[in-house]
Design a protein around this motif. Structure first.
Motif, PDB file in Angstrom:
ATOM      1  N   TYR A   1      40.054  49.721  36.357  1.00 57.29           N
ATOM      2  CA  TYR A   1      38.703  49.185  36.308  1.00 57.29           C
ATOM      3  C   TYR A   1      37.778  49.959  35.367  1.00 57.29           C
TER       4      TYR A   1
ATOM      5  N   ASP B   1      39.808  55.612  45.798  1.00 56.68           N
ATOM      6  CA  ASP B   1      40.008  54.171  45.736  1.00 56.68           C
ATOM      7  C   ASP B   1      41.231  53.684  46.504  1.00 56.68           C
TER       8      ASP B   1
ATOM      9  N   MET C   1      35.831  52.280  44.976  1.00 53.57           N
ATOM     10  CA  MET C   1      35.818  51.104  44.108  1.00 53.57           C
ATOM     11  C   MET C   1      36.820  50.082  44.641  1.00 53.57           C
ATOM     12  N   LEU C   2      36.328  48.946  45.077  1.00 56.11           N
ATOM     13  CA  LEU C   2      37.190  47.892  45.604  1.00 56.11           C
ATOM     14  C   LEU C   2      37.470  46.857  44.521  1.00 56.11           C
ATOM     15  N   VAL C   3      38.746  46.567  44.326  1.00 53.48           N
ATOM     16  CA  VAL C   3      39.185  45.596  43.319  1.00 53.48           C
ATOM     17  C   VAL C   3      39.843  44.419  44.031  1.00 53.48           C
ATOM     18  N   ARG C   4      39.411  43.241  43.688  1.00 53.38           N
ATOM     19  CA  ARG C   4      39.902  42.042  44.361  1.00 53.38           C
ATOM     20  C   ARG C   4      41.424  41.905  44.232  1.00 53.38           C
TER      21      ARG C   4
ATOM     22  N   ASP D   1      41.352  45.456  48.594  1.00 53.11           N
ATOM     23  CA  ASP D   1      40.301  44.826  49.389  1.00 53.11           C
ATOM     24  C   ASP D   1      40.849  43.937  50.505  1.00 53.11           C
TER      25      ASP D   1
ATOM     26  N   SER E   1      32.276  47.780  43.097  1.00 50.57           N
ATOM     27  CA  SER E   1      33.272  46.841  42.612  1.00 50.57           C
ATOM     28  C   SER E   1      33.056  46.704  41.109  1.00 50.57           C
TER      29      SER E   1
ATOM     30  N   VAL F   1      36.060  41.640  40.312  1.00 49.51           N
ATOM     31  CA  VAL F   1      35.054  42.079  41.274  1.00 49.51           C
ATOM     32  C   VAL F   1      35.308  41.386  42.612  1.00 49.51           C
ATOM     33  N   CYS F   2      34.999  42.072  43.695  1.00 49.22           N
ATOM     34  CA  CYS F   2      35.188  41.516  45.036  1.00 49.22           C
ATOM     35  C   CYS F   2      34.041  40.567  45.402  1.00 49.22           C
TER      36      CYS F   2
ATOM     37  N   LEU G   1      32.766  42.908  50.448  1.00 48.36           N
ATOM     38  CA  LEU G   1      32.001  44.151  50.396  1.00 48.36           C
ATOM     39  C   LEU G   1      31.284  44.406  51.723  1.00 48.36           C
TER      40      LEU G   1
END
Length: 322
Positions: A45, A142, A184-187, A191, A215, A227-228, A233
């Motif tokens: 990311y 992450d 950091m959440l990544v779709r 997540d 994100s 992005v989530c 989130l």
């Protein structure tokens, strides 16, 4: 002739950029300690692109005095920052003389000193000692397991999740400053319900004042990094507990964005380190949006910058064709 040109380029290069608007910390004066994309991780990311040098070997890439001179000049000529941030083009704890630099930076400014770090080298006693005097730590975490760590952070081959996690836990348990841990959440990667539950359990054993849920809204290093959703989130926020918050958009302070003519080199220096919208550039450099647009259009015609449309938002980036 070539030697003279290289000398001028070296002299012109600055280790400071901004102040830039940070979604978490206000106006942040960035201090860059490393050659472009020298890092211990190659996070999918990353807004700077893919890591060019993947390493855990610490080095003095630039003289401490040169970095201090650039910071001093920026403080004397630019807007007052809310924080001075050690970040930039890679992992700042790879800078070997970090302890000396921190000590000298605190002598030339009373702004809080912040470290934006992936925390992958916290297991190293020299790194742990060097960051004790930093006012604000902003490490990232992450993943909650080795496979996810490898998939999202793409570490240097000798780095393992358990080592990184142990170093992070140990340093944060005893650090005297503020600690803002970023997740950091990544779709589609970290997540899912299982991943969020696993991260929530892990976070219970990690000391931090806040857990900042983010994100990748800026252009990522690897295509397909998404992005989530807002629902995801919010679900993570509930699972991570009362310390957790979703990072909101930056709101500028009108007193810190006094209109001034745009300087192309400052804009290019900033875009080389992070993609920006016109609003970002306005808030970071205090330039009128109309004047900015004229300069951006001119720089785009000269192929110095390029556009990227991400999630309906227009970003400008430094062109690799110039």
């Amino acid at each position: 002739m070539l030697r003279s040109i290289l000398h001028l380029m070296k002299k012109k290069a600055s280790h400071v950029y901004g102040p830039v608007p940070s979604r978490r910390f206000g106006l942040s004066l960035g201090v860059d300690l490393l050659p472009y994309k020298t890092c211990s991780l190659d996070c999918i990311y990353c807004q700077l692109g893919r890591s060019k040098t993947l390493t855990i070997q610490r080095n003095d890439f630039y003289p401490v005095d040169k970095i201090l001179a650039d910071v001093t000049h920026s403080l004397e000529t630019g807007p007052k920052p809310d924080v001075i941030t050690l970040a930039g083009s890679g992992e700042p704890t790879l800078y070997k003389s970090l302890a000396e630099l921190v000590k000298k930076l605190k002598k030339i400014s009373d702004a809080p000193l912040m470290l934006l770090t992936n925390a992958s080298l916290f297991y190293d006693p020299e790194v742990a000692d060097a960051i004790q005097a930093i006012d604000i730590l902003s490490p990232s975490l992450d993943a909650c397991d080795e496979p996810t760590f490898e998939r999202i952070n793409r570490p240097e081959k000798t780095l393992h999740f358990d080592t990184v996690l142990t170093g992070l836990r140990t340093v944060l348990a005893h650090h005297p400053g503020e600690i803002h841990l970023e997740v950091m959440l990544v779709r589609g990667i970290n997540d899912t319900d299982d991943q969020i539950e696993g991260m929530a359990k892990l976070l219970q054993s990690i000391r931090a004042h806040t857990i900042d849920i983010n994100s990748p809204v800026r252009p990522p290093a690897y295509p397909g990094t998404l992005v989530c959703t807002a629902d995801t989130l919010q679900k993570a926020q509930a699972a991570f507990g009362p310390r957790a918050k979703i990072i909101a958009g930056y709101k500028s302070d009108p007193e810190k964005t006094v209109a001034r003519p745009p300087e192309e080199q400052k804009i290019l220096d900033l875009l080389a380190r992070r993609p920006c919208t016109v609003k970002d550039l306005h808030e970071a450099l205090g330039c009128h949006p109309n004047e900015l647009m004229q300069m951006l259009e001119h720089a785009e015609r000269d192929r110095k910058i390029a556009r990227q449309l991400i999630e309906g938002e227009l970003y400008y980036v430094k062109s690799n064709k110039h």
